[in-house]
Motif scaffolding. Structure first.
Motif, PDB file in Angstrom:
ATOM      1  N   ALA A  72       0.800  -1.227   0.000  1.00  0.00           N
ATOM      2  CA  ALA A  72       0.000   0.000   0.000  1.00  0.00           C
ATOM      3  C   ALA A  72       0.834   1.278   0.000  1.00  0.00           C
ATOM      4  N   VAL A  73       2.126   1.178   0.136  1.00  0.00           N
ATOM      5  CA  VAL A  73       2.960   2.391   0.224  1.00  0.00           C
ATOM      6  C   VAL A  73       2.760   3.299  -0.987  1.00  0.00           C
ATOM      7  N   ALA A  74       2.664   2.723  -2.167  1.00  0.00           N
ATOM      8  CA  ALA A  74       2.499   3.542  -3.372  1.00  0.00           C
ATOM      9  C   ALA A  74       1.178   4.310  -3.368  1.00  0.00           C
ATOM     10  N   LEU A  75       0.211   3.823  -2.600  1.00  0.00           N
ATOM     11  CA  LEU A  75      -1.109   4.454  -2.532  1.00  0.00           C
ATOM     12  C   LEU A  75      -1.435   4.867  -1.101  1.00  0.00           C
ATOM     13  N   TRP A  76      -0.443   5.313  -0.375  1.00  0.00           N
ATOM     14  CA  TRP A  76      -0.589   5.578   1.050  1.00  0.00           C
ATOM     15  C   TRP A  76      -1.698   6.562   1.378  1.00  0.00           C
ATOM     16  N   ARG A  77      -1.962   7.507   0.514  1.00  0.00           N
ATOM     17  CA  ARG A  77      -3.009   8.499   0.802  1.00  0.00           C
ATOM     18  C   ARG A  77      -4.390   7.847   0.895  1.00  0.00           C
ATOM     19  N   ASP A  78      -4.590   6.764   0.152  1.00  0.00           N
ATOM     20  CA  ASP A  78      -5.887   6.101   0.102  1.00  0.00           C
ATOM     21  C   ASP A  78      -5.982   4.886   1.007  1.00  0.00           C
ATOM     22  N   ALA A  79      -4.891   4.505   1.636  1.00  0.00           N
ATOM     23  CA  ALA A  79      -4.875   3.311   2.487  1.00  0.00           C
ATOM     24  C   ALA A  79      -4.977   3.717   3.956  1.00  0.00           C
ATOM     25  N   PRO A  80      -5.760   2.981   4.740  1.00  0.00           N
ATOM     26  CA  PRO A  80      -5.949   3.333   6.148  1.00  0.00           C
ATOM     27  C   PRO A  80      -4.870   2.779   7.077  1.00  0.00           C
ATOM     28  N   PHE A  81      -3.797   2.243   6.533  1.00  0.00           N
ATOM     29  CA  PHE A  81      -2.813   1.500   7.324  1.00  0.00           C
ATOM     30  C   PHE A  81      -1.698   2.348   7.913  1.00  0.00           C
ATOM     31  N   PHE A  82      -1.685   3.647   7.657  1.00  0.00           N
ATOM     32  CA  PHE A  82      -0.546   4.474   8.036  1.00  0.00           C
ATOM     33  C   PHE A  82      -0.937   5.518   9.080  1.00  0.00           C
ATOM     34  N   THR A  83      -0.022   5.738  10.026  1.00  0.00           N
ATOM     35  CA  THR A  83      -0.244   6.720  11.087  1.00  0.00           C
ATOM     36  C   THR A  83      -0.079   8.139  10.545  1.00  0.00           C
ATOM     37  N   ALA A  84      -0.481   9.114  11.339  1.00  0.00           N
ATOM     38  CA  ALA A  84      -0.308  10.516  10.943  1.00  0.00           C
ATOM     39  C   ALA A  84       1.170  10.839  10.745  1.00  0.00           C
ATOM     40  N   LYS A  85       2.024  10.300  11.592  1.00  0.00           N
ATOM     41  CA  LYS A  85       3.462  10.546  11.468  1.00  0.00           C
ATOM     42  C   LYS A  85       4.009   9.931  10.175  1.00  0.00           C
ATOM     43  N   GLU A  86       3.588   8.715   9.872  1.00  0.00           N
ATOM     44  CA  GLU A  86       4.033   8.074   8.627  1.00  0.00           C
ATOM     45  C   GLU A  86       3.519   8.835   7.413  1.00  0.00           C
ATOM     46  N   ARG A  87       2.295   9.306   7.472  1.00  0.00           N
ATOM     47  CA  ARG A  87       1.734  10.079   6.358  1.00  0.00           C
ATOM     48  C   ARG A  87       2.513  11.379   6.142  1.00  0.00           C
ATOM     49  N   ALA A  88       2.878  12.037   7.230  1.00  0.00           N
ATOM     50  CA  ALA A  88       3.662  13.266   7.106  1.00  0.00           C
ATOM     51  C   ALA A  88       5.020  12.964   6.477  1.00  0.00           C
ATOM     52  N   ALA A  89       5.634  11.874   6.895  1.00  0.00           N
ATOM     53  CA  ALA A  89       6.937  11.488   6.338  1.00  0.00           C
ATOM     54  C   ALA A  89       6.817  11.120   4.862  1.00  0.00           C
ATOM     55  N   LEU A  90       5.776  10.407   4.503  1.00  0.00           N
ATOM     56  CA  LEU A  90       5.591  10.014   3.105  1.00  0.00           C
ATOM     57  C   LEU A  90       5.285  11.228   2.222  1.00  0.00           C
ATOM     58  N   ALA A  91       4.509  12.162   2.739  1.00  0.00           N
ATOM     59  CA  ALA A  91       4.228  13.385   1.977  1.00  0.00           C
ATOM     60  C   ALA A  91       5.509  14.184   1.751  1.00  0.00           C
TER      61      ALA A  91
END
Length: 146
Positions: A72-91
Protein backbone atom coordinates in the motif's frame (compact mmCIF):
# COMPACT_ATOMS: atom_id res chain seq x y z
CA UNK A 1 24.96 -10.06 -16.58
CA UNK A 2 26.73 -8.56 -13.57
CA UNK A 3 25.24 -6.62 -10.68
CA UNK A 4 26.25 -3.39 -12.41
CA UNK A 5 25.76 -2.91 -16.12
CA UNK A 6 27.83 0.26 -16.49
CA UNK A 7 30.04 0.77 -13.46
CA UNK A 8 30.59 -0.88 -10.09
CA UNK A 9 30.77 2.15 -7.81
CA UNK A 10 32.02 0.08 -4.87
CA UNK A 11 35.06 -1.01 -6.89
CA UNK A 12 35.66 2.26 -8.75
CA UNK A 13 35.35 4.56 -5.74
CA UNK A 14 35.18 2.51 -2.52
CA UNK A 15 35.80 5.48 -0.22
CA UNK A 16 32.99 7.44 -1.83
CA UNK A 17 30.60 4.48 -1.67
CA UNK A 18 31.41 3.94 2.01
CA UNK A 19 30.94 7.64 2.79
CA UNK A 20 27.55 7.75 1.04
CA UNK A 21 26.41 4.59 2.82
CA UNK A 22 27.63 5.98 6.16
CA UNK A 23 25.68 9.22 5.67
CA UNK A 24 22.54 7.27 4.82
CA UNK A 25 23.00 4.92 7.78
CA UNK A 26 23.62 7.83 10.15
CA UNK A 27 20.50 9.67 8.99
CA UNK A 28 18.12 6.72 9.21
CA UNK A 29 19.67 5.54 12.47
CA UNK A 30 17.87 8.29 14.39
CA UNK A 31 14.43 7.44 12.98
CA UNK A 32 12.05 4.65 13.87
CA UNK A 33 13.33 1.80 11.65
CA UNK A 34 9.91 0.91 10.26
CA UNK A 35 9.18 4.52 9.35
CA UNK A 36 12.61 4.89 7.76
CA UNK A 37 12.01 1.82 5.60
CA UNK A 38 8.68 3.23 4.38
CA UNK A 39 10.38 6.51 3.47
CA UNK A 40 13.22 4.90 1.55
CA UNK A 41 10.85 2.51 -0.21
CA UNK A 42 8.57 5.34 -1.34
CA UNK A 43 11.47 7.41 -2.66
CA UNK A 44 12.86 4.39 -4.51
CA UNK A 45 9.44 3.72 -6.03
CA UNK A 46 9.14 7.32 -7.22
CA UNK A 47 12.65 7.25 -8.64
CA UNK A 48 11.96 4.00 -10.52
CA UNK A 49 14.94 2.34 -8.89
CA UNK A 50 14.25 -1.41 -9.15
CA UNK A 51 17.38 -2.43 -7.23
CA UNK A 52 16.53 -0.23 -4.25
CA UNK A 53 12.80 -1.10 -4.26
CA UNK A 54 13.85 -4.75 -4.04
CA UNK A 55 16.36 -4.05 -1.26
CA UNK A 56 14.05 -1.68 0.63
CA UNK A 57 11.14 -4.13 0.56
CA UNK A 58 13.37 -6.98 1.76
CA UNK A 59 14.78 -4.83 4.58
CA UNK A 60 11.32 -3.68 5.63
CA UNK A 61 10.05 -7.26 5.80
CA UNK A 62 13.07 -8.26 7.89
CA UNK A 63 12.25 -5.36 10.20
CA UNK A 64 8.74 -6.68 10.77
CA UNK A 65 6.80 -4.67 8.21
CA UNK A 66 3.70 -6.39 6.82
CA UNK A 67 3.21 -7.20 3.16
CA UNK A 68 -0.14 -5.43 3.35
CA UNK A 69 1.45 -2.11 4.26
CA UNK A 70 4.34 -2.56 1.84
CA UNK A 71 1.91 -3.13 -1.02
CA UNK A 72 0.00 0.00 0.00
CA UNK A 73 2.96 2.39 0.22
CA UNK A 74 2.50 3.54 -3.37
CA UNK A 75 -1.11 4.45 -2.53
CA UNK A 76 -0.59 5.58 1.05
CA UNK A 77 -3.01 8.50 0.80
CA UNK A 78 -5.89 6.10 0.10
CA UNK A 79 -4.88 3.31 2.49
CA UNK A 80 -5.95 3.33 6.15
CA UNK A 81 -2.81 1.50 7.32
CA UNK A 82 -0.55 4.47 8.04
CA UNK A 83 -0.24 6.72 11.09
CA UNK A 84 -0.31 10.52 10.94
CA UNK A 85 3.46 10.55 11.47
CA UNK A 86 4.03 8.07 8.63
CA UNK A 87 1.73 10.08 6.36
CA UNK A 88 3.66 13.27 7.11
CA UNK A 89 6.94 11.49 6.34
CA UNK A 90 5.59 10.01 3.10
CA UNK A 91 4.23 13.38 1.98
CA UNK A 92 7.58 15.03 2.66
CA UNK A 93 9.34 12.19 0.84
CA UNK A 94 7.20 12.69 -2.23
CA UNK A 95 7.68 16.44 -2.18
CA UNK A 96 11.46 16.21 -1.82
CA UNK A 97 11.75 13.42 -4.40
CA UNK A 98 9.57 15.01 -7.07
CA UNK A 99 11.60 18.22 -7.07
CA UNK A 100 10.70 19.06 -10.67
CA UNK A 101 7.15 19.71 -9.45
CA UNK A 102 8.29 22.48 -7.11
CA UNK A 103 9.45 23.14 -3.59
CA UNK A 104 8.09 21.53 -0.45
CA UNK A 105 4.81 23.34 0.07
CA UNK A 106 3.90 24.99 3.37
CA UNK A 107 1.19 22.45 4.23
CA UNK A 108 3.56 19.49 3.83
CA UNK A 109 6.25 21.28 5.82
CA UNK A 110 3.83 22.23 8.59
CA UNK A 111 2.56 18.67 8.90
CA UNK A 112 6.14 17.37 9.12
CA UNK A 113 6.98 19.86 11.87
CA UNK A 114 3.84 18.86 13.75
CA UNK A 115 4.73 15.16 13.65
CA UNK A 116 8.53 15.26 14.03
CA UNK A 117 10.59 16.86 16.75
CA UNK A 118 13.29 19.42 16.02
CA UNK A 119 15.79 16.60 16.58
CA UNK A 120 14.02 14.11 14.31
CA UNK A 121 13.27 16.40 11.37
CA UNK A 122 16.89 16.89 10.20
CA UNK A 123 17.33 13.12 10.18
CA UNK A 124 14.17 12.63 8.16
CA UNK A 125 15.27 15.29 5.66
CA UNK A 126 18.73 13.72 5.40
CA UNK A 127 17.25 10.24 4.98
CA UNK A 128 15.12 11.45 2.09
CA UNK A 129 18.04 13.33 0.51
CA UNK A 130 20.44 10.40 0.88
CA UNK A 131 18.10 7.78 -0.57
CA UNK A 132 17.41 10.08 -3.50
CA UNK A 133 21.15 10.43 -4.12
CA UNK A 134 21.64 6.66 -3.89
CA UNK A 135 18.68 6.04 -6.22
CA UNK A 136 20.04 8.47 -8.78
CA UNK A 137 23.46 6.83 -8.71
CA UNK A 138 21.92 3.39 -9.11
CA UNK A 139 19.85 4.63 -12.05
CA UNK A 140 22.91 6.18 -13.71
CA UNK A 141 24.97 2.98 -13.50
CA UNK A 142 21.91 0.83 -14.19
CA UNK A 143 22.22 -1.21 -11.03
CA UNK A 144 19.60 -3.95 -11.09
CA UNK A 145 18.28 -6.46 -8.55
CA UNK A 146 20.37 -9.61 -8.30
Amino acid sequence: MGEYIRLNLNEAAPQLSRAQAALHDKAIGFLDPRLAELVVLRASQLNGCAHDVDTDTTNARRGGESDRRLHAVALWRDAPFFTAKERAALALTESMTLIAEGQVDDETWHEATEQFSAGELPHLLSTIASINALNRLDRAVRRIPT
